[in-house]
Design an enzyme around this catalytic site. Structure first.
Site, PDB file in Angstrom:
ATOM      1  N   ASN A  10       0.702  -1.351   0.063  1.00 22.50           N
ATOM      2  CA  ASN A  10      -0.071  -0.038   0.056  1.00 22.50           C
ATOM      3  C   ASN A  10       0.941   1.071  -0.035  1.00 22.50           C
ATOM      4  O   ASN A  10       1.446   1.665   1.075  1.00 22.50           O
ATOM      5  CB  ASN A  10      -0.917  -0.113   1.274  1.00 22.50           C
ATOM      6  CG  ASN A  10      -1.739   1.121   1.512  1.00 22.50           C
ATOM      7  OD1 ASN A  10      -1.675   2.017   0.555  1.00 22.50           O
ATOM      8  ND2 ASN A  10      -2.301   1.410   2.663  1.00 22.50           N
ATOM      9  N   LYS A  12       0.236   4.304  -0.472  1.00 24.55           N
ATOM     10  CA  LYS A  12      -0.350   5.525   0.012  1.00 24.55           C
ATOM     11  C   LYS A  12      -0.396   6.705  -1.149  1.00 24.55           C
ATOM     12  O   LYS A  12      -0.206   6.410  -2.111  1.00 24.55           O
ATOM     13  CB  LYS A  12      -0.001   5.858   1.561  1.00 24.55           C
ATOM     14  CG  LYS A  12      -0.094   4.583   2.472  1.00 24.55           C
ATOM     15  CD  LYS A  12       0.085   4.786   3.870  1.00 24.55           C
ATOM     16  CE  LYS A  12      -0.140   3.444   4.575  1.00 24.55           C
ATOM     17  NZ  LYS A  12      -0.225   3.678   6.029  1.00 24.55           N
ATOM     18  N   HIS A  96      -9.786   1.188   4.446  1.00 21.98           N
ATOM     19  CA  HIS A  96      -8.382   1.317   5.281  1.00 21.98           C
ATOM     20  C   HIS A  96      -8.645   2.528   6.301  1.00 21.98           C
ATOM     21  O   HIS A  96      -9.331   3.363   6.133  1.00 21.98           O
ATOM     22  CB  HIS A  96      -7.294   2.080   4.066  1.00 21.98           C
ATOM     23  CG  HIS A  96      -5.916   1.904   5.001  1.00 21.98           C
ATOM     24  ND1 HIS A  96      -5.637   3.129   5.890  1.00 21.98           N
ATOM     25  CD2 HIS A  96      -5.097   0.957   4.760  1.00 21.98           C
ATOM     26  CE1 HIS A  96      -4.446   2.780   6.161  1.00 21.98           C
ATOM     27  NE2 HIS A  96      -3.937   1.668   5.637  1.00 21.98           N
ATOM     28  N   GLU A  98      -7.005   4.807   7.207  1.00 18.37           N
ATOM     29  CA  GLU A  98      -6.904   6.356   6.913  1.00 18.37           C
ATOM     30  C   GLU A  98      -8.061   6.772   6.104  1.00 18.37           C
ATOM     31  O   GLU A  98      -8.364   7.996   6.305  1.00 18.37           O
ATOM     32  CB  GLU A  98      -5.448   6.469   6.361  1.00 18.37           C
ATOM     33  CG  GLU A  98      -4.404   6.218   7.213  1.00 18.37           C
ATOM     34  CD  GLU A  98      -3.158   5.595   6.411  1.00 18.37           C
ATOM     35  OE1 GLU A  98      -3.040   5.669   5.332  1.00 18.37           O
ATOM     36  OE2 GLU A  98      -2.211   5.464   7.260  1.00 18.37           O
ATOM     37  N   GLU A 168      -5.476  -4.748  10.494  1.00 18.14           N
ATOM     38  CA  GLU A 168      -4.753  -3.700  10.634  1.00 18.14           C
ATOM     39  C   GLU A 168      -5.122  -2.816  11.806  1.00 18.14           C
ATOM     40  O   GLU A 168      -6.021  -1.768  11.695  1.00 18.14           O
ATOM     41  CB  GLU A 168      -4.774  -2.725   9.536  1.00 18.14           C
ATOM     42  CG  GLU A 168      -4.522  -3.496   8.351  1.00 18.14           C
ATOM     43  CD  GLU A 168      -3.769  -2.356   7.218  1.00 18.14           C
ATOM     44  OE1 GLU A 168      -2.609  -2.625   6.931  1.00 18.14           O
ATOM     45  OE2 GLU A 168      -4.395  -1.321   7.097  1.00 18.14           O
ATOM     46  N   GLY A 174       2.150   2.543  10.902  1.00 19.43           N
ATOM     47  CA  GLY A 174       3.119   3.806  10.568  1.00 19.43           C
ATOM     48  C   GLY A 174       3.750   4.237  12.001  1.00 19.43           C
ATOM     49  O   GLY A 174       4.228   5.197  11.819  1.00 19.43           O
ATOM     50  N   SER A 214       2.994  -1.696  10.308  1.00 22.04           N
ATOM     51  CA  SER A 214       4.312  -1.682  10.600  1.00 22.04           C
ATOM     52  C   SER A 214       5.107  -3.207  10.459  1.00 22.04           C
ATOM     53  O   SER A 214       6.013  -3.591  11.100  1.00 22.04           O
ATOM     54  CB  SER A 214       4.894  -1.319  12.252  1.00 22.04           C
ATOM     55  OG  SER A 214       4.275  -0.038  12.314  1.00 22.04           O
ATOM     56  N   GLY A 235       2.578  -0.962   4.330  1.00 20.46           N
ATOM     57  CA  GLY A 235       2.901   0.518   3.980  1.00 20.46           C
ATOM     58  C   GLY A 235       4.207   0.792   3.668  1.00 20.46           C
ATOM     59  O   GLY A 235       4.918   0.855   2.925  1.00 20.46           O
TER      60      GLY A 235
HETATM   61  P1  PGA Z   1       2.638   0.499   7.786  1.00 21.13           P
HETATM   62  O1  PGA Z   1       1.298   0.921   6.867  1.00 21.13           O
HETATM   63  O2  PGA Z   1       3.124  -0.732   7.195  1.00 21.13           O
HETATM   64  O3  PGA Z   1       3.382   1.783   7.364  1.00 21.13           O
HETATM   65  O4  PGA Z   1       2.409   0.711   9.102  1.00 21.13           O
HETATM   66  C1  PGA Z   1       0.317  -0.236   6.798  1.00 21.13           C
HETATM   67  C2  PGA Z   1      -1.032   0.070   6.021  1.00 21.13           C
HETATM   68  O5  PGA Z   1      -1.473   1.141   6.519  1.00 21.13           O
HETATM   69  O6  PGA Z   1      -1.726  -0.796   5.393  1.00 21.13           O
END
Ligand code: PGA
Length: 250
Positions: A10, A12, A96, A98, A168, A174, A214, A235
């Site tokens: 992803n 983003k 997601h 976000e 998630e 993140g 993460s 991500g």
């Molecule tokens: P991250 O994001 O690996 O940066 O924690 C994962 C995601 O938002 O799908």
């Protein structure tokens, strides 16, 4: 039942079309030999066409990061399932955290998008997960069950067998904080049990449930060793070809 692992990137709101192309050029030789996992790259809508062209004949799939449920209409700034299909995407991330947090997406909107993805032959990657407050209040299981229940309303069990879900935990995205493999394994067990209650055992056994939050080259294998974890939605660590290839290879 053996489920083929799926590792999804992803990206983003990172990478222009040229940067996305550059990534693929470096990434392809790094994963040329591997057949263990399916790989899906999810660039921004603007870079989809470049990535579809760059991965041609590699077996790597491409997905959108979001879509509207309508096939067309006066929805400024949105991307429709027909547009994703036309550009060559086969998957789409839906719900997601976000999107939920910054763009006010509700469980009901997530449900409409899933039904529309099915209708348009796109494989949804359905994201669910609890916030830190919810976890600390002991509500993780309740939140996951509710998100699943609303998301999957009206879904025909047969069509769900190809679904991908992603657990998630919002507090792990993140942040560098990962759920322990045991925490994630338990959450995945709850999700699969809920899918079995809603759509039957066959669909529940077929659906792949990814862990996201993460995931890095050094924690990917411990997570993947959990029998309920069928891959990862990545991500930050998916932005670099070498680090993402190490996760694919764990
Ligand atoms: P991250 O994001 O690996 O940066 O924690 C994962 C995601 O938002 O799908």
């Amino acid at each position: 039942m053996s489920r083929k692992p799926l590792i999804a990137a992803n990206w983003k709101m990172y990478k222009t079309p040229a940067q996305a192309e550059e990534f693929v050029k470096k990434f392809l030789p790094l994963v040329a030999e591997q057949t263990r996992a399916e790989i899906v790259l999810c660039p921004s809508a603007i870079s989809l066409a470049a990535v579809v062209a760059a991965v041609k004949d590699s077996g790597i799939a491409v997905g959108g990061q979001n879509m509207h449920w309508a096939e067309e209409g006066a929805y400024t700034g949105e991307t429709s399932p027909l547009m994703l299909k036309a550009v060559g995407a086969t998957h789409v991330i839906i719900g997601h955290s976000e999107r939920r947090q910054y763009f006010s997406e509700t469980d009901e909107m997530v449900n409409q998008k899933i039904l529309s993805a099915v209708k348009n032959n796109l494989t949804p990657i359905i994201c669910i997960g609890e916030t830190l407050d919810e976890r600390e209040a002991g509500k993780t299981e309740e939140v996951l069950l509710r998100q699943c229940q609303i998301a999957l309303k009206g879904v025909v069990p047969e069509s769900a067998e190809s679904f991908v879900m992603a657990y998630e935990p919002v507090w792990a995205i993140g942040t560098g904080r990962t759920a322990t493999p045991e925490m994630a394994g338990l959450a995945h067990f709850h999700i699969r049990s809920q899918v079995a209650r809603l759509l039957g055992r066959k669909a529940a056994d077929a659906i792949r449930i990814l862990y996201g939050g993460s995931v890095k080259p050094d924690n990917a294998s411990a997570l993947a060793n959990q029998p309920e974890i069928d891959g990862a939605l990545v991500g930050g660590a998916s932005l670099d070809p070498l680090s993402f290839s190490k996760i694919v290879d764990y």
